[in-house]
Motif scaffolding. Structure first.
Motif, PDB file in Angstrom:
ATOM      1  N   PHE A   1     -16.562   2.061  53.817  1.00  0.00           N
ATOM      2  CA  PHE A   1     -15.897   2.239  52.533  1.00  0.00           C
ATOM      3  C   PHE A   1     -16.032   0.965  51.714  1.00  0.00           C
ATOM      4  O   PHE A   1     -15.797  -0.129  52.225  1.00  0.00           O
ATOM      5  CB  PHE A   1     -14.410   2.548  52.740  1.00  0.00           C
ATOM      6  CG  PHE A   1     -13.623   2.513  51.463  1.00  0.00           C
ATOM      7  CD1 PHE A   1     -13.617   3.605  50.612  1.00  0.00           C
ATOM      8  CD2 PHE A   1     -12.929   1.371  51.079  1.00  0.00           C
ATOM      9  CE1 PHE A   1     -12.929   3.569  49.401  1.00  0.00           C
ATOM     10  CE2 PHE A   1     -12.237   1.321  49.877  1.00  0.00           C
ATOM     11  CZ  PHE A   1     -12.242   2.425  49.040  1.00  0.00           C
TER      12      PHE A   1
ATOM     13  N   PHE B   1     -13.136  13.870  52.423  1.00  0.00           N
ATOM     14  CA  PHE B   1     -14.014  13.251  51.422  1.00  0.00           C
ATOM     15  C   PHE B   1     -15.250  12.751  52.145  1.00  0.00           C
ATOM     16  O   PHE B   1     -15.144  12.143  53.209  1.00  0.00           O
ATOM     17  CB  PHE B   1     -13.352  12.042  50.750  1.00  0.00           C
ATOM     18  CG  PHE B   1     -12.080  12.337  50.021  1.00  0.00           C
ATOM     19  CD1 PHE B   1     -11.720  13.634  49.692  1.00  0.00           C
ATOM     20  CD2 PHE B   1     -11.228  11.301  49.649  1.00  0.00           C
ATOM     21  CE1 PHE B   1     -10.538  13.903  49.016  1.00  0.00           C
ATOM     22  CE2 PHE B   1     -10.053  11.557  48.970  1.00  0.00           C
ATOM     23  CZ  PHE B   1      -9.709  12.862  48.665  1.00  0.00           C
ATOM     24  N   THR B   2     -16.408  12.991  51.562  1.00  0.00           N
ATOM     25  CA  THR B   2     -17.650  12.487  52.159  1.00  0.00           C
ATOM     26  C   THR B   2     -18.560  12.000  51.043  1.00  0.00           C
ATOM     27  O   THR B   2     -18.317  12.262  49.862  1.00  0.00           O
ATOM     28  CB  THR B   2     -18.419  13.580  52.936  1.00  0.00           C
ATOM     29  OG1 THR B   2     -18.950  14.515  51.991  1.00  0.00           O
ATOM     30  CG2 THR B   2     -17.534  14.319  53.913  1.00  0.00           C
ATOM     31  N   THR B   3     -19.668  11.358  51.437  1.00  0.00           N
ATOM     32  CA  THR B   3     -20.643  10.951  50.438  1.00  0.00           C
ATOM     33  C   THR B   3     -21.209  12.204  49.769  1.00  0.00           C
ATOM     34  O   THR B   3     -21.340  12.263  48.556  1.00  0.00           O
ATOM     35  CB  THR B   3     -21.782  10.157  51.111  1.00  0.00           C
ATOM     36  OG1 THR B   3     -21.188   9.184  51.947  1.00  0.00           O
ATOM     37  CG2 THR B   3     -22.673   9.490  50.090  1.00  0.00           C
TER      38      THR B   3
ATOM     39  N   VAL C   1     -16.834   9.402  45.992  1.00  0.00           N
ATOM     40  CA  VAL C   1     -16.934  10.347  47.105  1.00  0.00           C
ATOM     41  C   VAL C   1     -16.696  11.760  46.596  1.00  0.00           C
ATOM     42  O   VAL C   1     -16.128  11.964  45.531  1.00  0.00           O
ATOM     43  CB  VAL C   1     -15.905  10.033  48.222  1.00  0.00           C
ATOM     44  CG1 VAL C   1     -16.177   8.702  48.876  1.00  0.00           C
ATOM     45  CG2 VAL C   1     -14.477  10.105  47.698  1.00  0.00           C
ATOM     46  N   ARG C   2     -17.142  12.716  47.402  1.00  0.00           N
ATOM     47  CA  ARG C   2     -16.958  14.113  47.032  1.00  0.00           C
ATOM     48  C   ARG C   2     -15.639  14.615  47.619  1.00  0.00           C
ATOM     49  O   ARG C   2     -15.403  14.515  48.826  1.00  0.00           O
ATOM     50  CB  ARG C   2     -18.119  14.922  47.617  1.00  0.00           C
ATOM     51  CG  ARG C   2     -18.142  16.368  47.160  1.00  0.00           C
ATOM     52  CD  ARG C   2     -18.866  16.482  45.848  1.00  0.00           C
ATOM     53  NE  ARG C   2     -18.949  17.851  45.376  1.00  0.00           N
ATOM     54  CZ  ARG C   2     -19.022  18.172  44.100  1.00  0.00           C
ATOM     55  NH1 ARG C   2     -19.046  17.239  43.168  1.00  0.00           N
ATOM     56  NH2 ARG C   2     -19.117  19.431  43.736  1.00  0.00           N
TER      57      ARG C   2
ATOM     58  N   SER D   1     -17.416   9.349  55.559  1.00  0.00           N
ATOM     59  CA  SER D   1     -16.595  10.560  55.656  1.00  0.00           C
ATOM     60  C   SER D   1     -15.235  10.218  56.238  1.00  0.00           C
ATOM     61  O   SER D   1     -15.058   9.186  56.886  1.00  0.00           O
ATOM     62  CB  SER D   1     -17.271  11.615  56.543  1.00  0.00           C
ATOM     63  OG  SER D   1     -17.219  11.223  57.896  1.00  0.00           O
TER      64      SER D   1
ATOM     65  N   ASN E   1     -23.558   7.717  56.124  1.00  0.00           N
ATOM     66  CA  ASN E   1     -22.776   8.396  55.100  1.00  0.00           C
ATOM     67  C   ASN E   1     -21.281   8.345  55.405  1.00  0.00           C
ATOM     68  O   ASN E   1     -20.859   8.583  56.529  1.00  0.00           O
ATOM     69  CB  ASN E   1     -23.226   9.853  54.975  1.00  0.00           C
ATOM     70  CG  ASN E   1     -24.571   9.936  54.278  1.00  0.00           C
ATOM     71  OD1 ASN E   1     -24.917   9.038  53.497  1.00  0.00           O
ATOM     72  ND2 ASN E   1     -25.334  10.972  54.580  1.00  0.00           N
TER      73      ASN E   1
ATOM     74  N   ASP F   1     -16.412  14.939  42.287  1.00  0.00           N
ATOM     75  CA  ASP F   1     -16.604  13.574  42.766  1.00  0.00           C
ATOM     76  C   ASP F   1     -15.442  12.738  42.253  1.00  0.00           C
ATOM     77  O   ASP F   1     -15.048  12.862  41.095  1.00  0.00           O
ATOM     78  CB  ASP F   1     -17.912  12.992  42.219  1.00  0.00           C
ATOM     79  CG  ASP F   1     -19.101  13.593  42.940  1.00  0.00           C
ATOM     80  OD1 ASP F   1     -18.910  14.048  44.088  1.00  0.00           O
ATOM     81  OD2 ASP F   1     -20.202  13.626  42.359  1.00  0.00           O
TER      82      ASP F   1
END
Ligand code: G4P
Length: 539
Positions: free
Chosen positions: A333, A387-389, A339-340, A305, A303, A347
């Motif tokens: 990436f 930001f992460t998945t 991304v969240r 980040s 994931n 998102d």
């Protein structure tokens, strides 16, 4: 979440990319040779073709701090804030730590995004003040430090005296990995204590036409001819002594920031740079675990980040966008990925990220942990944003630093009070300046680590918020964020120190005072109150 679950989430393909990456910054006092060394590293890496490319940007940067030059400087520094180059099989990201007139919080914060730092010390000057400050920041994360003692082509301190100076002032143990042959006019090159070989170069030699002479045995008689009998003898004695007496290089001590491998050389003449770079790619750590408020993130997790450590505004009125410098901490990436953005709970799709090559910026299709990407936005990203998945992580170690310079803002047009507050709050979010609202009184107090931050703030207030304001000096020089576990005592402290307290842009209580002496006095008076020199963005 247990560690087994995380292990299942590791991506083996990513590990190969991670191992190749080295993300670092150079820390030094102005004039120690950072620009020169940067240039030589880029030359070795083939990222620039000729000397002078980095230098010319520095000349522009050194201009005075009026509006135009700030604008110019910003335009230039965006492309030079991160320089990506390759050396052997490695992908290296060199992050610039602006360090002249433009010394600011950005300088410090860049260090939160690196995995290692090269410290340059001027052979004649030893440890200087700015290096000390930057080391303090490195120490916060136990960043591994590699030391390069520069300007050996000039007379300076003896190697062991330099070690003593570094150990005394920076509390880090020095272990030489190269050893200089002479100094000043007698400087002939460096002996590589690891490889046990010696490169003898002519000044200004060209790394592409490797014309150094390599001696692989100190007993080799050619050595006496090449560097004189007496120097050869001294070198043999020195090397015997060092190998016998110096502490051995210890990878663990170096990785936790208590020991530093030391290299000698002359950046401008390319002496000793290759030796350091060869060692650097081997011992500089690849991206590792990164702490968040909930757990440590492994770079090889599938994931994605990362976090923002710097925001650069575009001063061109035609292009009002900002670039958020984002350090990837885990996952891969890919262009256009969603991304969240946890702070705003939305998102976002990143389709226009930039990767920074030494002389150009190009659109990035994919990037890996350790890489820095630039994300264009219109003010929706602030320092520390994660930001992460999916997982709501908050990366730690991205601090605000206690300002050392203060000004009061005087608004020239009272109708613009709202615009001023809005502008200041946004600039505070971007990390341009720190804003304090005193508990008593209405005027904003601005705080900065470097005075250029004030000029930039005023220029941007005018250009972006059409606010015409000025500064008034104010008798303050120390700020500390205050907390206390005992609510009652905290209340009492707040009540009794109203006139010295202010709230920062995020509403955190800050103690502002005239001197370290006054601070010490208050600290003695209030032993239960904690005074913090830094404040985490994400806590
Ligand atoms: P900085 O970015 O850390 O501020 O330092 P920079 O590389 O600009 O170097 C500062 C000065 O030190 C420059 O001289 C540079 O040429 C010189 N310098 C760098 N490395 C060495 C070295 O190994 N030996 C010697 N003797 N000098 C070195 P300047 O006169 O300020 O600039 P310039 O006229 O040379 O461009």
């Amino acid at each position: 979440m247990g560690s087994e679950t995380i292990d299942n989430n590791l991506d083996k393909g990513l590990i190969k990319e991670i191992k190749k990456r080295r993300t670092f910054a150079i820390i030094s006092h102005p004039d120690a040779g950072k620009t020169t060394l940067t240039e030589k590293l880029l030359l070795f890496g083939g990222a620039i073709q000729q000397a002078g490319a980095v230098k010319s940007r520095k000349i522009t940067r050194a201009a005075t701090s009026d509006f135009l030059s700030i604008e110019q400087e910003r335009g230039i520094s965006v492309s030079s804030s991160v320089m990506k180059f390759n050396y052997k099989d490695y992908e290296i990201n060199l992050l610039d730590t602006p360090g002249h007139k433009d010394f600011s919080e950005d300088t410090y914060r860049v260090l939160t995004a690196v995995d290692c730092a090269i410290m340059i010390i001027d052979n004649a000057k030893g440890v200087e003040p700015q290096t000390r400050k930057l080391m303090e920041v490195c120490r916060m994360r136990n960043t591994p430090i590699i030391t390069f003692i520069n300007k050996l082509d000039r007379e300076g301190m003896e190697p062991l005296d330099i070690f003593e100076d570094i150990e005394d002032k920076l509390q880090i143990e020095c272990v030489p990995l190269t050893w200089p042959i002479g100094m000043g006019k007698r400087f002939k090159g460096v002996y590589d204590l690891e490889k046990k070989e010696l490169g003898i170069f002519s000044p200004g030699y060209d790394p592409k036409n490797d014309d150094g002479i390599l001696i692989q045995d100190l007993a080799d008689k050619r050595l006496d001819e090449l560097i004189s009998e007496s120097q050869a003898e001294l070198l043999r004695e020195d090397v015997d002594l060092i190998l016998g007496a110096a502490e051995p290089f210890d990878m663990d001590l170096y990785l936790n920031g208590t020991q530093t491998p030391v290299f000698f050389g002359s950046a401008i003449n390319n002496f000793g740079v290759r030796e350091m770079l060869d060692a650097f790619v081997k011992i500089a750590p690849p991206p590792g675990l990164r702490p968040t408020a909930t757990r440590d993130v492994n770079p090889a997790e599938k994931n994605f980040s990362g976090f923002t450590f710097k925001i650069q505004a575009n001063m061109d009125p035609e292009h009002r966008d900002r670039i958020a410098f984002f350090r990837i901490c885990s996952g891969k990436f890919t262009k256009g990925m969603k991304v969240r953005h946890h702070r705003i709970g939305k998102d976002i799709k990143i389709s226009n990220a930039t990767i920074f090559l030494a002389q150009e910026r190009s659109n990035v299709d994919q990037a890996y942990p350790g890489d820095i990407i630039g994300i264009h936005n219109h003010g929706t990203i602030k320092i520390g944003d994660t930001f992460t998945t999916k997982e709501p992580l908050k990366f730690l170690g991205i601090p605000n630093f206690a300002p050392e310079h203060f000004r009061r803002v005087l608004l020239k047009d009272p109708m613009k009070a709202k615009a001023l507050t809005k502008g200041l709050m946004q600039l505070a979010e971007e990390g341009t300046i720190q804003v304090f609202k005193p508990l008593t009184g209405n005027l904003h107090i601005l705080g900065a680590v470097g005075v250029l931050q004030f000029d930039v703030t005023m220029a941007r207030l005018k250009a972006e918020y059409t606010v015409n304001a000025g500064y008034e000096s104010i008798d303050l020089s120390v700020a500390r964020w205050v907390t206390c576990e005992d609510e009652q005592i905290f209340k009492e402290f707040t009540k009794r120190n109203q006139s010295s307290l202010a709230k920062d842009a995020e509403g955190r209580l800050t103690f502002l005072t005239t001197s370290e002496y006054q601070l010490g006095f208050t600290m003695e008076e209030w032993p239960k109150i904690e005074f913090h020199k830094t404040r985490e963005h994400n806590l």
